[in-house]
Write a protein that holds these residues in place. Structure first.
Motif, PDB file in Angstrom:
ATOM      1  N   THR A  83       0.833  -1.205   0.000  1.00 14.90           N
ATOM      2  CA  THR A  83       0.000   0.000   0.000  1.00 14.90           C
ATOM      3  C   THR A  83       0.869   1.257   0.000  1.00 14.90           C
ATOM      4  O   THR A  83       0.607   2.206  -0.753  1.00 14.90           O
ATOM      5  CB  THR A  83      -0.952  -0.006   1.213  1.00 14.90           C
ATOM      6  N   GLU A  84       1.907   1.258   0.818  1.00 18.55           N
ATOM      7  CA  GLU A  84       2.810   2.415   0.880  1.00 18.55           C
ATOM      8  C   GLU A  84       3.515   2.639  -0.451  1.00 18.55           C
ATOM      9  O   GLU A  84       3.685   3.781  -0.883  1.00 18.55           O
ATOM     10  CB  GLU A  84       3.835   2.228   2.003  1.00 18.55           C
ATOM     11  N   PHE A  85       3.914   1.553  -1.110  1.00 15.89           N
ATOM     12  CA  PHE A  85       4.592   1.686  -2.399  1.00 15.89           C
ATOM     13  C   PHE A  85       3.642   2.263  -3.452  1.00 15.89           C
ATOM     14  O   PHE A  85       4.011   3.181  -4.189  1.00 15.89           O
ATOM     15  CB  PHE A  85       5.151   0.340  -2.871  1.00 15.89           C
ATOM     16  N   ILE A  86       2.428   1.756  -3.518  1.00 15.63           N
ATOM     17  CA  ILE A  86       1.457   2.270  -4.485  1.00 15.63           C
ATOM     18  C   ILE A  86       1.165   3.741  -4.206  1.00 15.63           C
ATOM     19  O   ILE A  86       1.082   4.551  -5.136  1.00 15.63           O
ATOM     20  CB  ILE A  86       0.172   1.418  -4.480  1.00 15.63           C
ATOM     21  N   ASP A  87       1.047   4.105  -2.937  1.00 17.54           N
ATOM     22  CA  ASP A  87       0.837   5.514  -2.579  1.00 17.54           C
ATOM     23  C   ASP A  87       2.010   6.381  -3.045  1.00 17.54           C
ATOM     24  O   ASP A  87       1.813   7.491  -3.556  1.00 17.54           O
ATOM     25  CB  ASP A  87       0.651   5.679  -1.069  1.00 17.54           C
ATOM     26  N   LYS A  88       3.226   5.862  -2.873  1.00 13.73           N
ATOM     27  CA  LYS A  88       4.414   6.613  -3.294  1.00 13.73           C
ATOM     28  C   LYS A  88       4.409   6.825  -4.804  1.00 13.73           C
ATOM     29  O   LYS A  88       4.686   7.924  -5.287  1.00 13.73           O
ATOM     30  CB  LYS A  88       5.676   5.851  -2.875  1.00 13.73           C
ATOM     31  N   ILE A  89       4.059   5.787  -5.546  1.00 10.77           N
ATOM     32  CA  ILE A  89       3.996   5.895  -7.011  1.00 10.77           C
ATOM     33  C   ILE A  89       2.903   6.895  -7.405  1.00 10.77           C
ATOM     34  O   ILE A  89       3.099   7.744  -8.270  1.00 10.77           O
ATOM     35  CB  ILE A  89       3.686   4.525  -7.656  1.00 10.77           C
ATOM     36  N   HIS A  90       1.760   6.788  -6.754  1.00 18.07           N
ATOM     37  CA  HIS A  90       0.650   7.684  -7.072  1.00 18.07           C
ATOM     38  C   HIS A  90       1.041   9.146  -6.823  1.00 18.07           C
ATOM     39  O   HIS A  90       0.718  10.023  -7.630  1.00 18.07           O
ATOM     40  CB  HIS A  90      -0.590   7.311  -6.253  1.00 18.07           C
ATOM     41  N   LYS A  91       1.746   9.398  -5.744  1.00 18.18           N
ATOM     42  CA  LYS A  91       2.180  10.768  -5.440  1.00 18.18           C
ATOM     43  C   LYS A  91       3.154  11.292  -6.487  1.00 18.18           C
ATOM     44  O   LYS A  91       3.213  12.495  -6.737  1.00 18.18           O
ATOM     45  CB  LYS A  91       2.800  10.828  -4.048  1.00 18.18           C
ATOM     46  N   MET A  92       3.915  10.396  -7.111  1.00 18.29           N
ATOM     47  CA  MET A  92       4.855  10.829  -8.152  1.00 18.29           C
ATOM     48  C   MET A  92       4.099  11.408  -9.342  1.00 18.29           C
ATOM     49  O   MET A  92       4.637  12.243 -10.063  1.00 18.29           O
ATOM     50  CB  MET A  92       5.737   9.668  -8.597  1.00 18.29           C
ATOM     51  N   ARG A  93       2.866  10.975  -9.530  1.00 15.63           N
ATOM     52  CA  ARG A  93       2.062  11.489 -10.641  1.00 15.63           C
ATOM     53  C   ARG A  93       1.613  12.914 -10.360  1.00 15.63           C
ATOM     54  O   ARG A  93       1.230  13.636 -11.283  1.00 15.63           O
ATOM     55  CB  ARG A  93       0.847  10.600 -10.864  1.00 15.63           C
ATOM     56  N   LEU A  94       1.637  13.316  -9.109  1.00 12.75           N
ATOM     57  CA  LEU A  94       1.163  14.640  -8.723  1.00 12.75           C
ATOM     58  C   LEU A  94       2.281  15.684  -8.690  1.00 12.75           C
ATOM     59  O   LEU A  94       2.016  16.871  -8.568  1.00 12.75           O
ATOM     60  CB  LEU A  94       0.486  14.573  -7.349  1.00 12.75           C
ATOM     61  N   VAL A  95       3.510  15.218  -8.802  1.00 12.76           N
ATOM     62  CA  VAL A  95       4.667  16.117  -8.763  1.00 12.76           C
ATOM     63  C   VAL A  95       4.781  16.846 -10.097  1.00 12.76           C
ATOM     64  O   VAL A  95       4.432  16.315 -11.152  1.00 12.76           O
ATOM     65  CB  VAL A  95       5.959  15.298  -8.484  1.00 12.76           C
ATOM     66  N   ASP A  96       5.300  18.055 -10.063  1.00  9.89           N
ATOM     67  CA  ASP A  96       5.494  18.834 -11.279  1.00  9.89           C
ATOM     68  C   ASP A  96       6.715  18.291 -12.034  1.00  9.89           C
ATOM     69  O   ASP A  96       7.843  18.732 -11.810  1.00  9.89           O
ATOM     70  CB  ASP A  96       5.674  20.312 -10.934  1.00  9.89           C
TER      71      ASP A  96
END
Length: 130
Positions: A83-96
């Motif tokens: 879950t933490e890994f998927i969250d980390k990947i998902h947050k990378m999509r939100l970075v500029d």
């Protein structure tokens, strides 16, 4: 570039094949980083992140189903890590990403390769008692 070696194998073919595919996604990011001819890598970075997120969700589901099937005692820890890994990947999509595309790829590579090495060698092999 990360090369699959026998010590990454957990001894379950379907999971090993999925891990190899994750290596391939990481190596796509590496090749993009090394591609000095391509100036704008924004779309490629996003595609790699999307592919990684989609595939890890599928892969983790397979692993978690197997762990439940064999009554693996480390299931809860693995589930939390997944879950933490998927969250980390998902947050990378939100970075500029456009702010610094090279840095975005380097960060992506670090996340992928560190996960693969640390998690497969440190956690996934325990599922099979290795």
């Amino acid at each position: 570039m990360l090369v699959w070696k026998d010590n990454f194998s957990i001894g379950m073919e379907i999971i090993d094949v999925q891990h190899k595919h994750l290596f391939d996604i990481g190596n796509q990011a590496y090749l993009l980083l090394e591609n000095g001819l391509k100036v704008d890598k924004y779309d490629d970075i996003n595609l790699i992140i999307e592919d990684l997120e989609r595939y890890t969700i599928y892969h983790f589901k397979c692993e978690e189903e197997y762990m439940l099937e064999i009554n693996y005692s480390g299931y809860e820890n693995q589930k939390r890590d997944h879950t933490e890994f998927i969250d980390k990947i998902h947050k990378m999509r939100l970075v500029d990403i456009d702010k610094d595309q090279q840095e975005a790829i380097e960060d992506l590579l670090a996340v992928i390769f560190n996960w693969l090495i640390d998690h497969i060698l440190g956690e996934d092999r325990l599922i099979m008692g290795i």
